[in-house]
Every structure is written in C-alpha cells, then in structure tokens.
Design a protein around this motif. Structure first.
Motif, PDB file in Angstrom:
ATOM      1  N   VAL A  62       0.843  -1.201   0.000  1.00  0.00           N
ATOM      2  CA  VAL A  62       0.000   0.000   0.000  1.00  0.00           C
ATOM      3  C   VAL A  62       0.876   1.249   0.000  1.00  0.00           C
ATOM      4  N   LEU A  63       1.903   1.278   0.842  1.00  0.00           N
ATOM      5  CA  LEU A  63       2.806   2.428   0.904  1.00  0.00           C
ATOM      6  C   LEU A  63       3.669   2.538  -0.352  1.00  0.00           C
ATOM      7  N   LEU A  64       4.080   1.392  -0.906  1.00  0.00           N
ATOM      8  CA  LEU A  64       4.988   1.389  -2.057  1.00  0.00           C
ATOM      9  C   LEU A  64       4.296   1.778  -3.354  1.00  0.00           C
ATOM     10  N   LYS A  65       2.990   1.939  -3.331  1.00  0.00           N
ATOM     11  CA  LYS A  65       2.311   2.445  -4.523  1.00  0.00           C
ATOM     12  C   LYS A  65       2.741   3.881  -4.817  1.00  0.00           C
ATOM     13  N   ASP A  66       3.085   4.620  -3.769  1.00  0.00           N
ATOM     14  CA  ASP A  66       3.444   6.038  -3.926  1.00  0.00           C
ATOM     15  C   ASP A  66       4.909   6.330  -3.613  1.00  0.00           C
ATOM     16  N   GLU A  67       5.655   5.304  -3.180  1.00  0.00           N
ATOM     17  CA  GLU A  67       7.051   5.497  -2.798  1.00  0.00           C
ATOM     18  C   GLU A  67       7.943   4.523  -3.572  1.00  0.00           C
ATOM     19  N   GLU A  68       9.142   4.982  -3.948  1.00  0.00           N
ATOM     20  CA  GLU A  68      10.082   4.091  -4.630  1.00  0.00           C
ATOM     21  C   GLU A  68      10.618   3.032  -3.683  1.00  0.00           C
ATOM     22  N   GLU A  69      10.833   3.418  -2.434  1.00  0.00           N
ATOM     23  CA  GLU A  69      11.310   2.474  -1.436  1.00  0.00           C
ATOM     24  C   GLU A  69      10.929   2.951  -0.049  1.00  0.00           C
ATOM     25  N   LEU A  70      11.057   2.057   0.925  1.00  0.00           N
ATOM     26  CA  LEU A  70      10.746   2.358   2.307  1.00  0.00           C
ATOM     27  C   LEU A  70      11.939   1.994   3.186  1.00  0.00           C
ATOM     28  N   CYS A  71      12.040   2.658   4.328  1.00  0.00           N
ATOM     29  CA  CYS A  71      12.985   2.236   5.355  1.00  0.00           C
ATOM     30  C   CYS A  71      12.263   1.276   6.299  1.00  0.00           C
ATOM     31  N   VAL A  72      12.923   0.195   6.649  1.00  0.00           N
ATOM     32  CA  VAL A  72      12.346  -0.772   7.578  1.00  0.00           C
ATOM     33  C   VAL A  72      12.952  -0.547   8.956  1.00  0.00           C
ATOM     34  N   GLU A  73      12.053  -0.399   9.932  1.00  0.00           N
ATOM     35  CA  GLU A  73      12.471  -0.098  11.300  1.00  0.00           C
ATOM     36  C   GLU A  73      12.131  -1.267  12.227  1.00  0.00           C
ATOM     37  N   GLU A  74      13.103  -1.658  13.036  1.00  0.00           N
ATOM     38  CA  GLU A  74      12.884  -2.744  13.988  1.00  0.00           C
ATOM     39  C   GLU A  74      13.463  -2.337  15.345  1.00  0.00           C
ATOM     40  N   GLU A  75      12.620  -2.377  16.359  1.00  0.00           N
ATOM     41  CA  GLU A  75      13.018  -2.009  17.725  1.00  0.00           C
ATOM     42  C   GLU A  75      13.701  -0.637  17.764  1.00  0.00           C
ATOM     43  N   GLY A  76      13.121   0.301  17.026  1.00  0.00           N
ATOM     44  CA  GLY A  76      13.600   1.676  17.059  1.00  0.00           C
ATOM     45  C   GLY A  76      14.796   1.974  16.183  1.00  0.00           C
ATOM     46  N   GLU A  77      15.323   0.978  15.457  1.00  0.00           N
ATOM     47  CA  GLU A  77      16.483   1.192  14.590  1.00  0.00           C
ATOM     48  C   GLU A  77      16.144   0.864  13.146  1.00  0.00           C
ATOM     49  N   LEU A  78      16.733   1.639  12.235  1.00  0.00           N
ATOM     50  CA  LEU A  78      16.571   1.349  10.811  1.00  0.00           C
ATOM     51  C   LEU A  78      17.477   0.177  10.452  1.00  0.00           C
ATOM     52  N   ILE A  79      16.885  -0.874   9.847  1.00  0.00           N
ATOM     53  CA  ILE A  79      17.678  -2.061   9.526  1.00  0.00           C
ATOM     54  C   ILE A  79      17.902  -2.248   8.030  1.00  0.00           C
ATOM     55  N   GLY A  80      17.196  -1.478   7.218  1.00  0.00           N
ATOM     56  CA  GLY A  80      17.393  -1.636   5.780  1.00  0.00           C
ATOM     57  C   GLY A  80      16.326  -0.926   4.977  1.00  0.00           C
ATOM     58  N   THR A  81      16.397  -1.104   3.644  1.00  0.00           N
ATOM     59  CA  THR A  81      15.417  -0.501   2.746  1.00  0.00           C
ATOM     60  C   THR A  81      14.645  -1.605   2.038  1.00  0.00           C
ATOM     61  N   LEU A  82      13.434  -1.269   1.628  1.00  0.00           N
ATOM     62  CA  LEU A  82      12.531  -2.231   1.002  1.00  0.00           C
ATOM     63  C   LEU A  82      11.969  -1.653  -0.280  1.00  0.00           C
TER      64      LEU A  82
END
Length: 322
Positions: free
Chosen positions: A281-301
């Motif tokens: 749903v979010l990626l319909k309008d975004e090229e990529e997303l940041c993935v957050e786990e336990e308050g830290e950014l762990i990668g891009t999607l």
C-alpha cells in the motif's frame, strides 16, 4: 501510445480469436498479457504490428490508426522478440543486429557504435562477440541478441512473445532480471506475452488477464493480488491471502543499509512487524521504504522485492496454466 478500440479478430472458419478489446497501453509501460492457451494473447500482440489483420474496430499508435501507417514505417518502429529468436545462422552477431538499421539507411559508423553499445548493455563484450556466429553462443546469449536486435533501430515499442519460455529456469530468471534492469534504463513501451504468472508479476507495470478472447481484468500486480475481479482471476493468479497478510517478513526482505545512508532523508518508514500488504500500500506512492525494527533502521525495502516474494509463494495452481 497504443489503443485498442472495440478490436475483434474473426477467422473465415468462424473462430473468434479476440472479442471487442478496449484497452490503452501507456508510453514507457511494461505491459504484460497473460492467459491460458487459446485465449487470444498472441493474436492481440500480432495485431499491433499488423502481422494479423483485425476484423473489426480500430487500433491506434500515437493517435494514428495503424492502417494509416506505411507497413515498413510501422514495423521499423516496433521491435519484435519471439520465443524462437531465429537469428540468421550464417551472419555474424554484428550483422544480425544491424539488419534494421541498414534498411533504414544508417551510416556504417553509426551502426557499429550502436552494435557495441547494445552488446555492452547486456553484458556481452563487443570485441569477443561481435564477430561470432549464433551457433557459437549459448541459448541465453542468443536470446540476449534477440532482445537487442529488436532494440537496434531504437524503436518506440517492443513486442515480446513468450521470449524466455524455451530456456532453462536459471537462464530464464537471469534474463528476466536483465530485462527488468534494462527497462528501467531505456523506458520503452514493452508489450510482453507470457503464460507464467510469476514472470508477469515480476516484470509487469500492469498485467492484462485474458480468457476466451476477452479481457477479464487489467491491473498492477498489487491490484491482481489484492482485488481479483472474479474466481477465474483469483485461481489464475494463485494469490495466497495468508502469504499476502504475512507479518514479520519485511526484516528478511530489507536490503541492509550502506555506510552512507544520507540518501534516506525523507524516505518513509515502515515497521518490520507490518504485513506485506501494508508495505505494498505504501509502495504504490514510494520508490522504497525504510524498515524499522526495535527503534532502529535495519534496511530498505522496494516494491520489486515484495512482488518477487509474493510471486515465489504463489499457490501451485497459479503457476501451472498453459
């Protein structure tokens, strides 16, 4: 770019191949046509370059009826790639690629430059492959030549009729990846016929599902996975709601962050515990997303990573239609 206006094809024996097609394919779009055998997908493709004449309706390219184009002008501006690529066996790779540019009167210097540019584009060293004959290449390499031969005269439109179906699974997947990356650079209008739903989901900006000569549904991969129009589409796509709603997969799909992550400024964030559906749903309008786990950014999607995951986990019935 390409518009079907009530287009039908009926043969002399009474067989109706396609019925009242209404469809518009946008410039720069990777448009996939899929359906069971005999559904009319190849007929639909071949009407675009007038290899098959339509019986009723009108087909437009850039607002002009295809019947108003000079046939040579029309086909020079449309590249065509088949399952059986039919390279000329006694001609070198350079000569095979040069056929249409020569017919269009390009200079030798311009043709040579174009051949080298195209070979580089698909990872084949010009110095090594330019002078080889088709029989000296693997099946996957021959198919690469088939693709770039279609690109040689820089056409606006590329038609591809099950181009990878004869290849082994490893070569096929590699060429799918290559074509996906290539399209991101060249932005041609590609109309691609396949019977493989995984391939369609992986490559298509939009997918047209056909049955019995008619269009059943047209939509993005997300549309077809999330909102199949009827039981036929649901069965053909093989969408698995449990997979689509799965949570906890995003951390596995995320690409680790590079040392310099300054490019992430302004990129939206999604929790690693969110579902694949939430991500799409979010990626319909975004090229990529940041993935957050336990308050830290762990990668891009990326959208492609999620679609690839979903296509790899289709229910078996969705990948076996012929």
């Amino acid at each position: 770019m390409i518009r079907f206006d009530n287009v039908s094809k009926k043969y002399k024996d009474g067989t109706v191949a396609v019925k009242s097609l209404n469809l518009e394919i946008q410039a720069g779009e990777f448009f996939v046509i899929i359906g069971p055998s005999g559904c009319g997908k190849t007929t639909m493709l071949k009407m675009i370059n007038r290899l098959i004449q339509l019986s009723e309706g009108t087909l437009f390219i850039n607002g002009k009826r295809i019947s108003d184009y000079d046939i040579h002008e029309l086909r020079w501006n449309i590249g065509y790639v088949l399952q059986q690529i039919a390279l000329f066996p006694h001609m070198s790779i350079q000569e095979n690629i040069s056929v249409v540019p020569e017919l269009r009167g390009w200079s030798k210097e311009k043709i040579n430059k174009r051949v080298d540019e195209l070979l580089d584009m698909v990872g084949l060293d010009p110095g090594t492959y330019r002078g080889r004959k088709p029989k000296e290449l693997s099946g996957g390499q021959q198919q690469r030549i088939g693709v770039i031969r279609a690109l040689a005269a820089d056409p606006e439109i590329i038609l591809m009729d099950e181009p990878f179906s004869a290849l082994d699974p490893i070569s096929r997947e590699k060429l799918q990846d290559d074509l996906y990356d290539l399209q991101r650079n060249i932005k041609k209008t590609i109309v691609f016929v396949t019977h493989d739903m995984k391939e369609a989901l992986k490559l298509g900006d939009r997918i047209c599902i056909m049955n019995g000569g008619e269009i059943v549904q047209v939509g993005t991969p997300e549309d077809l996975l999330q909102h199949p129009a009827d039981p036929f589409v649901r069965d053909f796509v093989g969408s698995n709601e449990k997979t689509y709603e799965a949570k906890g997969e995003l951390s596995c799909l995320a690409v680790p962050l590079p040392a310099d992550d300054s490019f992430l400024n302004g990129v939206k964030t999604i929790s690693a515990s969110a579902s694949l559906k939430d991500a799409l749903v979010l990626l319909k309008d975004e090229e990529e997303l940041c993935v957050e786990e336990e308050g830290e950014l762990i990668g891009t999607l990326s959208r492609q990573a999620v679609i690839q995951y979903l296509s790899d986990h289709l229910e078996e019935r969705g990948s076996g239609h012929e």
